[in-house]
Design an enzyme around this catalytic site. Structure first.
Site, mmCIF file in Angstrom:
data_model
loop_
_atom_site.group_PDB
_atom_site.id
_atom_site.type_symbol
_atom_site.label_atom_id
_atom_site.label_comp_id
_atom_site.label_asym_id
_atom_site.label_seq_id
_atom_site.Cartn_x
_atom_site.Cartn_y
_atom_site.Cartn_z
ATOM 1 N N GLN A 1 0.872 -1.199 0.254
ATOM 2 C CA GLN A 1 0.401 -0.352 -0.131
ATOM 3 C C GLN A 1 0.866 1.819 -0.122
ATOM 4 O O GLN A 1 0.355 2.260 0.297
ATOM 5 C CB GLN A 1 -1.005 0.179 1.600
ATOM 6 C CG GLN A 1 -1.722 -0.907 1.173
ATOM 7 C CD GLN A 1 -3.116 -0.180 0.142
ATOM 8 O OE1 GLN A 1 -2.631 1.010 -0.634
ATOM 9 N NE2 GLN A 1 -3.500 -0.881 -0.858
ATOM 10 N N SER A 2 1.971 1.274 -0.624
ATOM 11 C CA SER A 2 2.830 2.137 -0.801
ATOM 12 C C SER A 2 1.996 4.139 -1.313
ATOM 13 O O SER A 2 2.252 3.251 -2.880
ATOM 14 C CB SER A 2 4.587 1.491 -0.980
ATOM 15 O OG SER A 2 5.262 3.232 -1.760
ATOM 16 N N ASN A 3 2.489 5.238 -0.273
ATOM 17 C CA ASN A 3 1.773 5.959 -1.376
ATOM 18 C C ASN A 3 2.795 6.601 -2.431
ATOM 19 O O ASN A 3 2.826 6.764 -2.752
ATOM 20 C CB ASN A 3 2.050 7.173 0.230
ATOM 21 C CG ASN A 3 0.735 6.975 0.969
ATOM 22 O OD1 ASN A 3 -0.291 6.330 0.468
ATOM 23 N ND2 ASN A 3 1.094 6.582 2.102
ATOM 24 N N CYS B 1 4.949 4.221 -4.127
ATOM 25 C CA CYS B 1 4.858 3.696 -5.138
ATOM 26 C C CYS B 1 3.622 4.441 -6.507
ATOM 27 O O CYS B 1 4.330 4.946 -7.298
ATOM 28 C CB CYS B 1 5.056 2.276 -5.054
ATOM 29 S SG CYS B 1 6.333 1.266 -4.108
#
Ligand SMILES: *Cc1c(COP(=O)(O)O)cnc(C)c1O
Length: 335
Positions: free
Chosen positions: A78-80, A82
């Site tokens: 859930q990387s912001n 990325c």
């Protein structure tokens, strides 16, 4: 020192919606009898939203100056960071390869859904392998591209390296300009620490321009000691772009432990209840992984007569974004 003439600023790609608004937190200010404001870096864009796009403006500028056609980066599922990288790549006509950490197959949701919609090519690594080998994995991807006659540019976790840190160095100048417009001087700036680049940039802006503000970081993973070392290292890389061997001193860095809870990206019911209460009283959504934990930490410091904010009067909290991370946690809220 006039950094604006440096090549990092000349290469910078303007992508974020800037300047972001600064608003007063009315209920919070009343509660603690101080002036407490929030800078809405959750509003730097929609696809691009959050703090990472400020760093990416400089990192992608460097990538383009080197002739790169593919951005390679990594993060949690859930990387912001990325998602913002995938969005910026699509916008600029670049390819994007993401290395995401995950241990089991996950439902298309939040940032991960957006990564796919934005056309990123995704590689999955189990969390242990991600922790140990992500850098080698990304270097192999870049080598593979080179064989095809393409050119990859690797951005580390959170774009928290020398070049990315110019994003929040610049944000500090933006804050100074806004202080004049609002008619306030913030004696303290507070932010979340996840990989250190946001804090590092703010701290460098403060030091280089002799602003004498207190910069307080609240870490939501690892430890204050870990990040103090990391940020000092990042600052050395930052100064290398200025042909300087300088760095931040450990005494310049103020990171406050106590907000990791159950661990990175994990929540307690109390943390989620705080986020819910804050949304109802201030009309502002925080995210569960970063800003929710950090704002709760800031409240704790404000409540504590010996807390790190005891002498602060005009406080600015940076809302670094992350809202899409709320949706995959929908079942954990008591509504
Ligand atoms: C990445 C991130 C942070 C942490 O910023 P760093 O510069 O990595 O320390 C804080 N908030 C949100 C929403 C983020 O995505």
């Amino acid at each position: 020192m006039n950094l604006e003439e440096n090549k990092v600023f000349q290469n910078r790609v303007l992508l974020a919606n800037l300047p972001t608004k600064i608003e007063m937190l009315k209920k919070t200010s009343e509660k603690f009898n101080k002036k407490i404001y929030i800078k809405r870096d959750d509003q730097t864009g929609t696809e691009l939203s959050g703090n990472k796009i400020r760093k990416l403006e400089f990192a992608i500028g460097e990538a383009l100056s080197q002739g790169a056609d593919t951005l390679i980066t990594c993060g949690g599922i859930q990387s912001n960071h990325c998602r913002a990288t995938a969005a910026a790549a699509a916008k600029l006509g670049l390819q994007c390869q993401l290395v995401l950490s995950r241990d089991e197959k996950s439902f298309y949701d939040g940032n991960y859904l957006m990564d796919l919609l934005l056309g990123a090519q995704i590689h999955y690594l189990p969390s242990k392998e991600f922790a140990d080998n992500r850098t080698y994995f990304m270097e192999d991807l870049a080598k593979g591209l080179e064989k095809e006659g393409k050119k990859g540019y690797i951005i580390p976790v959170g774009a928290s390296n020398g070049i990315g840190t110019f994003g929040y160095y610049q944000a500090m100048q933006e804050i100074v300009n806004q202080e004049k417009q609002i008619g306030i001087t913030f004696d303290t700036v507070v932010c979340t620490v996840g990989s250190g680049g946001t804090y590092g940039g703010l701290c460098l802006g403060n030091k280089i321009h002799h602003l004498s503000k207190k910069i307080v970081g609240l870490n939501i993973s690892a430890s204050a000691e870990h990040f103090t070392n990391e940020i000092q290292g990042i600052s050395r890389e930052f100064y290398s772009y200025l042909d300087s061997q300088d760095s931040l001193d450990k005494e310049d860095i103020c990171i406050v432990d106590g907000n990791v809870g159950r661990g990175y990206a994990l929540n307690t019911p109390e943390e989620l209840a705080f986020l819910h209460e804050f949304a109802k009283t201030e009309g502002i959504l925080l995210d569960p992984v970063y800003t929710g934990k950090a704002m709760r930490g800031m409240y704790r410091e404000l409540e504590d007569p010996q807390g790190v904010l005891k002498d602060s009067q005009n406080v600015l909290f940076i809302h670094t974004g992350g809202l899409y991370g709320l949706f995959p946690k929908r079942h954990q809220f008591e509504l």
